[in-house]
Design an enzyme around this catalytic site. Structure first.
Site, PDB file in Angstrom:
ATOM      1  N   GLU A  57       0.827  -1.053   0.125  1.00 56.85           N
ATOM      2  CA  GLU A  57       0.061   0.012   0.188  1.00 56.85           C
ATOM      3  C   GLU A  57       0.935   1.190   0.104  1.00 56.85           C
ATOM      4  O   GLU A  57       0.564   2.282  -0.355  1.00 56.85           O
ATOM      5  CB  GLU A  57      -0.875   0.122   1.294  1.00 56.85           C
ATOM      6  CG  GLU A  57      -1.899  -1.036   1.109  1.00 56.85           C
ATOM      7  CD  GLU A  57      -3.109  -0.880   0.060  1.00 56.85           C
ATOM      8  OE1 GLU A  57      -3.185   0.330  -0.384  1.00 56.85           O
ATOM      9  OE2 GLU A  57      -3.686  -1.807  -0.200  1.00 56.85           O
ATOM     10  N   ASP A  76      -7.102   8.944  -3.871  1.00 57.77           N
ATOM     11  CA  ASP A  76      -6.651   7.660  -4.601  1.00 57.77           C
ATOM     12  C   ASP A  76      -6.782   7.838  -5.996  1.00 57.77           C
ATOM     13  O   ASP A  76      -7.238   8.695  -6.462  1.00 57.77           O
ATOM     14  CB  ASP A  76      -6.954   6.379  -3.730  1.00 57.77           C
ATOM     15  CG  ASP A  76      -8.291   5.894  -4.287  1.00 57.77           C
ATOM     16  OD1 ASP A  76      -8.992   6.698  -4.906  1.00 57.77           O
ATOM     17  OD2 ASP A  76      -8.823   5.062  -3.628  1.00 57.77           O
TER      18      ASP A  76
END
Length: 205
Positions: free
Chosen positions: A27, A36
């Site tokens: 991540e 994101d």
């Protein structure tokens, strides 16, 4: 609900620490909130719950948030697997990494869960390579790389890892065959149209 990541006697288990390192590494750590790839506010190690613009964190806060979130995702993942404790640690971690990345609901509706519940763990591992889209974005390079690595980890847990190119080169692997060959058929067709920099990780070159 039982957890293989944390228990009341030892706290975070060895598998839990491995999960923090593996998923956290995939991540990436960011100490401020950010949108994101599909515009969802995210922070720390890909956490989305409660995130909004302008948030800041310490690494300690992020580490604590990650293990809590991993246990939450593990709980949801276990609910849709018939025998989660029969899955080897590495394969379990690969499925958990995917669940954390795509969401428990998506994992539980996936061919990965269906094949695992049918007793075809190799097929479930191979199916990881099919999940490389993000919203309307197709064949996202970062997801291609992540799924390739998750598949490798998953098959290592079964003692059956081989490069993707070897799988695609098989002549006797019809779409309906057993042992999880059909994900290769779909993925081989998919990567054949990728630009070279993206195709290479899939092929094990």
């Amino acid at each position: 609900m039982k957890s293989r990541l944390r228990n009341v006697l030892v706290g975070v288990t060895a598998l839990g620490m491995a999960a923090v390192g593996y998923v956290g590494g995939k991540e990436g750590l960011k100490l401020v909130s950010y949108p994101d790839i599909v515009g969802v506010w995210t922070g720390c190690y890909g956490e989305t719950k409660g995130m909004h613009k302008g948030m800041k964190f310490t690494k300690g806060q992020c580490d604590s948030m990650l293990i809590d979130s991993l246990v939450d995702h593990e709980t949801g993942m276990r609910k849709c697997l018939k025998d989660p404790d029969a899955i080897p640690d590495k394969s379990y971690l690969a499925f958990l990494s995917n669940s954390y990345n795509v969401g428990v609901g998506a994992f539980c509706r996936s061919s990965m869960a269906r094949l695992a519940n049918a007793g075809d763990l190799r097929g479930a591992c191979n199916a990881l390579i099919l999940y490389v889209n993000a919203g309307a974005k197709k064949n996202v390079r970062g997801l291609v790389l992540r799924r390739t690595d998750e598949r490798k980890l998953c098959l290592e847990g079964l003692g059956k890892w081989e490069p993707f190119s070897s799988s695609c080169a098989r002549s006797a692997c019809p779409p309906a065959s057993s042992s999880g060959c059909w994900p290769f058929t779909r993925a081989c067709q998919r990567f054949a149209t990728f630009p070279s920099p993206i195709a290479s990780p899939w092929c094990g070159n």
